[in-house]
Design a protein around this motif. Structure first.
Motif, PDB file in Angstrom:
ATOM      1  N   TYR A 173     -23.682  42.591  21.526  1.00 29.00           N
ATOM      2  CA  TYR A 173     -23.336  42.732  20.109  1.00 29.00           C
ATOM      3  C   TYR A 173     -24.239  43.791  19.497  1.00 29.00           C
ATOM      4  O   TYR A 173     -25.264  44.163  20.071  1.00 29.00           O
ATOM      5  N   GLY A 174     -23.852  44.267  18.329  1.00 27.97           N
ATOM      6  CA  GLY A 174     -24.671  45.238  17.623  1.00 27.97           C
ATOM      7  C   GLY A 174     -23.844  46.298  16.922  1.00 27.97           C
ATOM      8  O   GLY A 174     -22.609  46.220  16.881  1.00 27.97           O
ATOM      9  N   PRO A 175     -24.513  47.303  16.347  1.00 24.55           N
ATOM     10  CA  PRO A 175     -23.821  48.383  15.640  1.00 24.55           C
ATOM     11  C   PRO A 175     -22.779  49.088  16.499  1.00 24.55           C
ATOM     12  O   PRO A 175     -22.983  49.297  17.691  1.00 24.55           O
ATOM     13  N   ARG A 176     -21.654  49.423  15.873  1.00 28.16           N
ATOM     14  CA  ARG A 176     -20.525  50.162  16.439  1.00 28.16           C
ATOM     15  C   ARG A 176     -19.569  49.298  17.263  1.00 28.16           C
ATOM     16  O   ARG A 176     -18.585  49.811  17.780  1.00 28.16           O
ATOM     17  N   GLN A 177     -19.825  48.016  17.371  1.00 27.69           N
ATOM     18  CA  GLN A 177     -18.855  47.162  18.047  1.00 27.69           C
ATOM     19  C   GLN A 177     -17.654  46.976  17.134  1.00 27.69           C
ATOM     20  O   GLN A 177     -17.801  46.649  15.954  1.00 27.69           O
ATOM     21  N   ASP A 178     -16.460  47.173  17.676  1.00 23.72           N
ATOM     22  CA  ASP A 178     -15.237  47.104  16.886  1.00 23.72           C
ATOM     23  C   ASP A 178     -14.864  45.639  16.645  1.00 23.72           C
ATOM     24  O   ASP A 178     -14.655  44.894  17.598  1.00 23.72           O
ATOM     25  N   PRO A 179     -14.760  45.205  15.384  1.00 24.56           N
ATOM     26  CA  PRO A 179     -14.389  43.814  15.113  1.00 24.56           C
ATOM     27  C   PRO A 179     -12.909  43.525  15.348  1.00 24.56           C
ATOM     28  O   PRO A 179     -12.498  42.368  15.352  1.00 24.56           O
ATOM     29  N   LEU A 180     -12.118  44.572  15.526  1.00 19.74           N
ATOM     30  CA  LEU A 180     -10.688  44.395  15.746  1.00 19.74           C
ATOM     31  C   LEU A 180     -10.379  44.397  17.237  1.00 19.74           C
ATOM     32  O   LEU A 180     -11.194  44.783  18.063  1.00 19.74           O
ATOM     33  N   GLY A 181      -9.192  43.979  17.573  1.00 22.18           N
ATOM     34  CA  GLY A 181      -8.781  44.002  18.979  1.00 22.18           C
ATOM     35  C   GLY A 181      -9.622  43.058  19.807  1.00 22.18           C
ATOM     36  O   GLY A 181      -9.665  41.858  19.574  1.00 22.18           O
ATOM     37  N   GLU A 182     -10.352  43.624  20.792  1.00 19.89           N
ATOM     38  CA  GLU A 182     -11.145  42.820  21.718  1.00 19.89           C
ATOM     39  C   GLU A 182     -12.597  42.706  21.250  1.00 19.89           C
ATOM     40  O   GLU A 182     -13.508  42.526  22.035  1.00 19.89           O
ATOM     41  N   GLY A 183     -12.817  42.812  19.944  1.00 18.23           N
ATOM     42  CA  GLY A 183     -14.177  42.743  19.415  1.00 18.23           C
ATOM     43  C   GLY A 183     -14.835  41.414  19.729  1.00 18.23           C
ATOM     44  O   GLY A 183     -14.189  40.369  19.758  1.00 18.23           O
ATOM     45  N   GLY A 184     -16.166  41.441  19.951  1.00 19.05           N
ATOM     46  CA  GLY A 184     -16.906  40.224  20.219  1.00 19.05           C
ATOM     47  C   GLY A 184     -17.001  39.346  18.992  1.00 19.05           C
ATOM     48  O   GLY A 184     -16.753  39.779  17.859  1.00 19.05           O
ATOM     49  N   GLU A 289     -36.139  42.667  23.664  1.00 18.93           N
ATOM     50  CA  GLU A 289     -37.154  42.775  22.619  1.00 18.93           C
ATOM     51  C   GLU A 289     -36.667  42.254  21.280  1.00 18.93           C
ATOM     52  O   GLU A 289     -37.471  42.036  20.366  1.00 18.93           O
ATOM     53  N   PHE A 290     -35.348  42.075  21.146  1.00 18.76           N
ATOM     54  CA  PHE A 290     -34.778  41.663  19.865  1.00 18.76           C
ATOM     55  C   PHE A 290     -34.374  40.190  19.913  1.00 18.76           C
ATOM     56  O   PHE A 290     -33.571  39.785  20.749  1.00 18.76           O
ATOM     57  N   SER A 291     -34.950  39.403  19.006  1.00 14.24           N
ATOM     58  CA  SER A 291     -34.499  38.023  18.855  1.00 14.24           C
ATOM     59  C   SER A 291     -33.073  38.038  18.320  1.00 14.24           C
ATOM     60  O   SER A 291     -32.613  39.050  17.754  1.00 14.24           O
ATOM     61  N   LEU A 292     -32.372  36.925  18.463  1.00 11.02           N
ATOM     62  CA  LEU A 292     -31.000  36.856  17.943  1.00 11.02           C
ATOM     63  C   LEU A 292     -31.006  37.079  16.433  1.00 11.02           C
ATOM     64  O   LEU A 292     -30.166  37.818  15.906  1.00 11.02           O
ATOM     65  N   TYR A 293     -31.956  36.471  15.740  1.00 12.35           N
ATOM     66  CA  TYR A 293     -32.010  36.621  14.275  1.00 12.35           C
ATOM     67  C   TYR A 293     -32.201  38.086  13.892  1.00 12.35           C
ATOM     68  O   TYR A 293     -31.501  38.605  13.012  1.00 12.35           O
ATOM     69  N   LYS A 294     -33.145  38.766  14.553  1.00 11.83           N
ATOM     70  CA  LYS A 294     -33.412  40.166  14.222  1.00 11.83           C
ATOM     71  C   LYS A 294     -32.211  41.043  14.556  1.00 11.83           C
ATOM     72  O   LYS A 294     -31.830  41.928  13.769  1.00 11.83           O
ATOM     73  N   GLY A 295     -31.610  40.811  15.715  1.00 11.59           N
ATOM     74  CA  GLY A 295     -30.441  41.601  16.108  1.00 11.59           C
ATOM     75  C   GLY A 295     -29.282  41.422  15.152  1.00 11.59           C
ATOM     76  O   GLY A 295     -28.607  42.392  14.774  1.00 11.59           O
ATOM     77  N   LEU A 296     -29.048  40.175  14.726  1.00  9.27           N
ATOM     78  CA  LEU A 296     -27.965  39.908  13.769  1.00  9.27           C
ATOM     79  C   LEU A 296     -28.273  40.519  12.408  1.00  9.27           C
ATOM     80  O   LEU A 296     -27.373  41.017  11.727  1.00  9.27           O
ATOM     81  N   GLU A 297     -29.537  40.491  12.030  1.00 12.98           N
ATOM     82  CA  GLU A 297     -29.951  41.094  10.767  1.00 12.98           C
ATOM     83  C   GLU A 297     -29.659  42.599  10.766  1.00 12.98           C
ATOM     84  O   GLU A 297     -29.108  43.145   9.801  1.00 12.98           O
ATOM     85  N   LEU A 298     -29.999  43.277  11.857  1.00 11.79           N
ATOM     86  CA  LEU A 298     -29.751  44.716  11.990  1.00 11.79           C
ATOM     87  C   LEU A 298     -28.254  45.018  12.034  1.00 11.79           C
ATOM     88  O   LEU A 298     -27.781  45.997  11.461  1.00 11.79           O
ATOM     89  N   THR A 299     -27.513  44.158  12.714  1.00  6.51           N
ATOM     90  CA  THR A 299     -26.061  44.340  12.825  1.00  6.51           C
ATOM     91  C   THR A 299     -25.392  44.188  11.462  1.00  6.51           C
ATOM     92  O   THR A 299     -24.551  45.004  11.067  1.00  6.51           O
ATOM     93  N   LEU A 300     -25.767  43.158  10.743  1.00  7.00           N
ATOM     94  CA  LEU A 300     -25.191  42.908   9.414  1.00  7.00           C
ATOM     95  C   LEU A 300     -25.537  44.047   8.456  1.00  7.00           C
ATOM     96  O   LEU A 300     -24.698  44.483   7.656  1.00  7.00           O
ATOM     97  N   ARG A 301     -26.768  44.543   8.552  1.00  7.49           N
ATOM     98  CA  ARG A 301     -27.185  45.652   7.699  1.00  7.49           C
ATOM     99  C   ARG A 301     -26.354  46.906   7.993  1.00  7.49           C
ATOM    100  O   ARG A 301     -25.929  47.611   7.081  1.00  7.49           O
ATOM    101  N   TYR A 302     -26.115  47.162   9.277  1.00 10.86           N
ATOM    102  CA  TYR A 302     -25.319  48.334   9.680  1.00 10.86           C
ATOM    103  C   TYR A 302     -23.918  48.269   9.080  1.00 10.86           C
ATOM    104  O   TYR A 302     -23.438  49.232   8.478  1.00 10.86           O
TER     105      TYR A 302
END
Length: 315
Positions: A173-184, A289-302
């Motif tokens: 998961y993370g920035p640039r993942q497409d939420p449509l189609g086969e998105g995670g 290196e990224f906790s789930l919380y930190k990764g989700l925080e960065l993803t949501l911000r993006y």
């Protein structure tokens, strides 16, 4: 300057790898047919070729022109549903396309290929966490088509001395993942949160997955250029998170209270899955290196910034 060719470099994971390669001063060549990748994802410092990996003659021209030292291979048909409805197309892209790349690597003296595989090769787990010794038992044509090239990698190493490393990702998961189609599920939930839509959960939400942030995946690919020769590694967090927990964390970060909507469980969905990353830790010296919380925080911000920018452009 070391030259790395990245297939699928306009896609979600591939483009993040390209960015990290360029940050570390590699010369980067991107191949992508833009069927799912986006031109705006491609780092402007990379050399881009619009090409399908099933086109062997075009591939040979690119390899002859660029003479890459290494190949990082992420171009693929990634939809499980599409692999079921059209297994021939799935195999053509994921198996024959990879064979084309291996032939080019052999013919043009590439030092090593890094191959992006998937947790889908394992199937329904008999024990957890799943390690690399686990017997492969894919449940879809996609899982089969991601696993089959692993055998070809081994064969090309034995016959022609082509070095390789296989990386099997858990749920990226993370920035640039497409939420449509086969998105995670992370991309889908993030999209719905920002649009104020309900979070749809199939089943009771207690099913668990191993969510790995894309920047950790990118780092693993860089390390694999010089380590892990002729080996297979799980790239994962080696931990479980339920879909219910995921929705709660995202709501907390977003400071929202959008409740899930539960629908019937989907046929064929695996109940629990997470991958051991012990081998990658010991042999690659890699760890997330990224906790789930930190990764989700960065993803949501993006995505928040992306959606704000889109709204302003239409204002």
């Amino acid at each position: 300057m070391t030259k790395v060719l990245v297939t699928g470099g306009a896609g979600f994971i591939g483009s993040n790898i390209v960015d990290k390669l360029i940050d570390e001063k590699y010369y980067v060549v991107v191949i992508d047919n833009l069927s799912t990748g986006k031109i705006e994802n491609i780092n402007k410092a990379a050399v881009f070729y619009g090409c399908d990996i099933t086109d062997i003659e075009r591939l040979k021209i690119i390899f002859r022109t660029e003479e890459p030292d290494y190949v990082i291979h992420h171009a693929a048909q990634i939809s499980v549903q599409n692999s079921v409805s059209n297994p021939s197309n799935d195999a053509r892209n994921n198996i024959l396309g990879t064979l084309n790349l291996l032939e080019c690597c052999r013919e043009f003296g590439v030092k090593k290929i890094i191959y992006a595989s998937s947790a889908a090769v394992y199937g329904d787990p008999e024990y957890l966490p799943i390690d690399e010794r686990y017997s492969v038992n894919p449940l879809s044509p996609y899982g089969i088509s991601k696993h089959t090239p692993e055998h070809y990698m081994e064969m090309y190493a034995e016959l022609y001395g082509l070095n390789y490393t296989v990386l099997r990702y858990s749920n990226a998961y993370g920035p640039r993942q497409d939420p449509l189609g086969e998105g995670g599920v992370v991309a889908i939930f993030t999209n719905n949160l920002l649009l104020g839509k309900p979070l749809v959960i199939y089943g009771d939400g207690k099913q668990t997955r191993d969510f790995i942030y894309v920047e950790d995946i990118a780092k693993a690919n860089i390390i694999a250029l010089s380590k892990g020769d002729r080996e297979i590694f799980n790239i994962s967090t080696s931990s479980q998170t339920s879909v219910n927990e995921l929705s709660e964390i995202l709501n907390e970060i977003n400071q929202s209270v959008i409740k899930p909507v539960y629908l019937p469980e989907r046929h064929g969905d695996i109940k629990d899955s997470y991958l051991s990353n012990e081998k990658a830790l010991n042999q690659l010296g890699w760890k997330p290196e990224f906790s789930l919380y930190k990764g989700l925080e960065l993803t949501l911000r993006y995505y928040s910034l992306l959606y704000d920018s889109a709204e302003k452009s239409y204002a």
